[in-house]
Design an enzyme around this catalytic site. Structure first.
Site, PDB file in Angstrom:
ATOM      1  N   ASP A 127     -26.903 -10.132 -29.829  1.00 27.63           N
ATOM      2  CA  ASP A 127     -26.321  -8.873 -29.750  1.00 27.63           C
ATOM      3  C   ASP A 127     -25.707  -8.105 -30.587  1.00 27.63           C
ATOM      4  OD1 ASP A 127     -23.766 -10.294 -30.081  1.00 27.63           O
ATOM      5  OD2 ASP A 127     -22.953  -9.375 -27.934  1.00 27.63           O
ATOM      6  N   GLU A 128     -25.816  -8.714 -31.922  1.00 26.48           N
ATOM      7  CA  GLU A 128     -24.942  -7.988 -32.783  1.00 26.48           C
ATOM      8  C   GLU A 128     -25.890  -7.226 -33.888  1.00 26.48           C
ATOM      9  OE1 GLU A 128     -23.067 -10.778 -35.523  1.00 26.48           O
ATOM     10  OE2 GLU A 128     -21.822 -11.777 -34.296  1.00 26.48           O
TER      11      GLU A 128
HETATM   12  O1  DAU Z   1     -22.592 -11.827 -30.802  1.00 23.27           O
HETATM   13  C1  DAU Z   1     -23.494 -13.206 -31.281  1.00 23.27           C
HETATM   14  C2  DAU Z   1     -22.372 -13.834 -32.381  1.00 23.27           C
HETATM   15  O2  DAU Z   1     -22.002 -14.737 -31.595  1.00 23.27           O
HETATM   16  C3  DAU Z   1     -23.927 -14.637 -32.905  1.00 23.27           C
HETATM   17  O3  DAU Z   1     -25.025 -14.615 -33.484  1.00 23.27           O
HETATM   18  C4  DAU Z   1     -23.729 -15.706 -34.075  1.00 23.27           C
HETATM   19  O4  DAU Z   1     -23.929 -16.562 -34.200  1.00 23.27           O
HETATM   20  C5  DAU Z   1     -22.113 -16.356 -33.728  1.00 23.27           C
HETATM   21  O5  DAU Z   1     -22.143 -16.871 -35.018  1.00 23.27           O
HETATM   22  C6  DAU Z   1     -21.396 -15.838 -33.438  1.00 23.27           C
HETATM   23  O6  DAU Z   1     -20.566 -14.506 -34.386  1.00 23.27           O
HETATM   24  P1  DAU Z   1     -18.855 -14.103 -34.582  1.00 23.27           P
HETATM   25  O7  DAU Z   1     -18.984 -13.369 -35.404  1.00 23.27           O
HETATM   26  O8  DAU Z   1     -19.141 -13.397 -33.067  1.00 23.27           O
HETATM   27  O9  DAU Z   1     -18.198 -15.305 -34.650  1.00 23.27           O
HETATM   28  P2  DAU Z   1     -17.062 -16.459 -34.821  1.00 23.27           P
HETATM   29  O10 DAU Z   1     -17.134 -17.872 -34.023  1.00 23.27           O
HETATM   30  O11 DAU Z   1     -17.333 -16.521 -36.487  1.00 23.27           O
HETATM   31  O12 DAU Z   1     -16.194 -15.405 -34.055  1.00 23.27           O
HETATM   32  C7  DAU Z   1     -15.711 -15.014 -32.273  1.00 23.27           C
HETATM   33  C8  DAU Z   1     -14.296 -13.909 -33.148  1.00 23.27           C
HETATM   34  O13 DAU Z   1     -13.458 -14.846 -33.397  1.00 23.27           O
HETATM   35  C9  DAU Z   1     -14.814 -12.609 -34.361  1.00 23.27           C
HETATM   36  O14 DAU Z   1     -14.013 -11.924 -33.863  1.00 23.27           O
HETATM   37  C10 DAU Z   1     -13.961 -13.436 -35.596  1.00 23.27           C
HETATM   38  C11 DAU Z   1     -12.678 -14.519 -34.727  1.00 23.27           C
HETATM   39  N1  DAU Z   1     -12.224 -15.416 -35.750  1.00 23.27           N
HETATM   40  C12 DAU Z   1     -13.299 -16.563 -36.138  1.00 23.27           C
HETATM   41  C13 DAU Z   1     -12.983 -17.758 -36.677  1.00 23.27           C
HETATM   42  C14 DAU Z   1     -13.415 -18.450 -37.180  1.00 23.27           C
HETATM   43  C15 DAU Z   1     -10.869 -15.976 -35.390  1.00 23.27           C
HETATM   44  O15 DAU Z   1     -10.025 -14.639 -35.332  1.00 23.27           O
HETATM   45  N2  DAU Z   1     -10.596 -16.692 -36.441  1.00 23.27           N
HETATM   46  C16 DAU Z   1     -11.009 -17.413 -36.660  1.00 23.27           C
HETATM   47  O16 DAU Z   1     -10.856 -19.156 -37.130  1.00 23.27           O
END
Ligand code: DAU
Ligand code: NAD
Length: 332
Positions: free
Chosen positions: A122-123
């Protein structure tokens, strides 16, 4: 459909999909996976058998991809560099795997007239304001923010062009944030669960106000399997389970389930260009193909996932210290 090629099948969603398909059908599965830092053959334990095998290789390897695609009835393409934070530090491999890898696969699928399903995110649609009543639909304009999401958008557009210009028999799905077993500890939910197990306080980027639309990986697998069988060629389907939560709510739920005070977390440096909110309208998938999520209770799904990480420390422990060292070098 008797034999399918699953790229990235040793990754988080790919391995969940392989387990799902082996349980739900009698197809044979060939996994093509480079086993990067994100791939783990242990995620396929119990799946590798006479009906599934793992080929270690690169989706950019034209000769290998041609040979494998020629031997199957369909390709489901999960392989990708998938982590936004990594794409901000080192974008080059995102271009190679996500763009050239997709190009290599669709060229092979075209040559051999093989059905192709493209797994995307969805990104590609960018982000929404917190109070925007609209959600993403299949006709929302593309507006990606990060190197990761821009390479996924590029790959989607390649697939659309190959459908129109060459008659590629392809479908595309764009799914929201997945959670569940076998997710790398670099990602938000497993990072915080394993931090709590280690007695470390969870880390929220910025003010923790960013919203993600959570779906269990099993529900994503079911949707992809359905689209592969019943989706209309050339169509895009959005996959989402009405699971919007801000990051603070998610961390508080993890802390509560794990018996910690629900305010025992820290705010850390924000991600540059951090998308504010994703939200999916999955009506087309629900109405046209009859899909429904099974994990509609996020807290129950989170409890299962926490249980899995508690019971499978041998799976995640080898990656934990290196991942945390990387985050701490970024002030996160
Ligand atoms: O929306 C789909 C996407 O979701 C996928 O296309 C990506 O492959 C997948 O990694 C994911 O992307 P995000 O960047 O949303 O996921 P992430 O798990 O890295 O982070 C989720 C949310 O949490 C985002 O707002 C950043 C935040 N975050 C992330 C980490 C690792 C934190 O606040 N603290 C953290 O330590
Ligand atoms: P992941 O990082 O856990 O797994 C990716 C897998 O691809 C790994 O096994 C890795 O070894 C393999 N791989 C990477 N480069 C490769 C290459 N050049 N050749 C062959 N294999 C290679 O990713 P994930 O979270 O399981 O995401 C899978 C797919 O789903 C991606 O296309 C991603 O964009 C998409 N997606 C993810 C989410 C999410 O929330 N994680 C949501 C929507 C869409």
């Amino acid at each position: 459909m008797r034999k399918i090629l699953v790229t990235g099948g040793a990754g988080f969603i790919g391995s969940n999909f392989v387990h799902y398909v082996l349980n739900e059908s009698d197809v044979t599965v060939v996994v093509l996976d480079k086993l990067t830092y994100a791939g783990n053959p242990r995620s396929l334990e119990g799946a590798l058998s006479h009906r599934a095998n793992l080929v270690v290789g690169d989706v950019c390897d034209e000769v290998l991809v041609d040979e494998l695609v020629a031997s199957v009835d369909a390709v489901v393409h999960f392989a990708a560099e998938s982590h936004n934070d990594n794409s901000l530090r080192n974008p080059r491999r995102f271009l190679d795997t996500n763009v050239i890898g997709t190009y290599t696969l669709i060229e092979a699928a075209r040559r051999h007239d093989v059905r192709y399903h493209h797994v995307s995110t969805d990104e590609v649609y960018g982000d929404l304001e917190l109070d925007d009543p609209n959600r993403f639909t299949e006709v929302t304009p593309y507006n990606p923010s990060s190197p990761y999401s821009s390479t996924k958008a590029a790959s989607d557009l390649l697939v659309r062009a190959w459908v129109r210009s060459f008659g590629l028999k392809a479908t595309i799905s764009n799914c929201s944030n997945n959670y569940g077993p076998y997710q790398h500890v670099e990602k938000f939910i497993p990072r915080q669960i394993t931090n709590v197990i280690d007695g470390v306080r969870p880390k929220l980027y910025g003010q923790g106000q960013n919203v993600r639309d959570w779906i269990h990986a099993n529900d994503h697998s079911a949707a992809v399997w359905l689209i592969l069988q019943r989706g209309i060629i050339g169509e895009t389907y959005l996959i989402g389970a009405d699971g919007e939560k801000n990051n603070r709510e998610v961390v508080e739920a993890i802390l509560q389930i794990m018996g910690q005070p629900s305010d025992a977390y820290d705010f850390v440096l924000d991600r540059p260009g951090h998308d504010l909110r994703y939200a999916i309208d999955s009506s087309k998938l629900r109405v046209d193909l009859g899909w429904r999520p099974q994990f509609s209770d996020f807290i129950a799904g989170l409890e299962n996932t926490i249980g899995w990480y508690r019971e499978n420390e041998h799976w995640w422990r080898p990656k934990k210290s290196q991942t945390e060292a990387m985050y701490s070098s970024l002030g996160q």
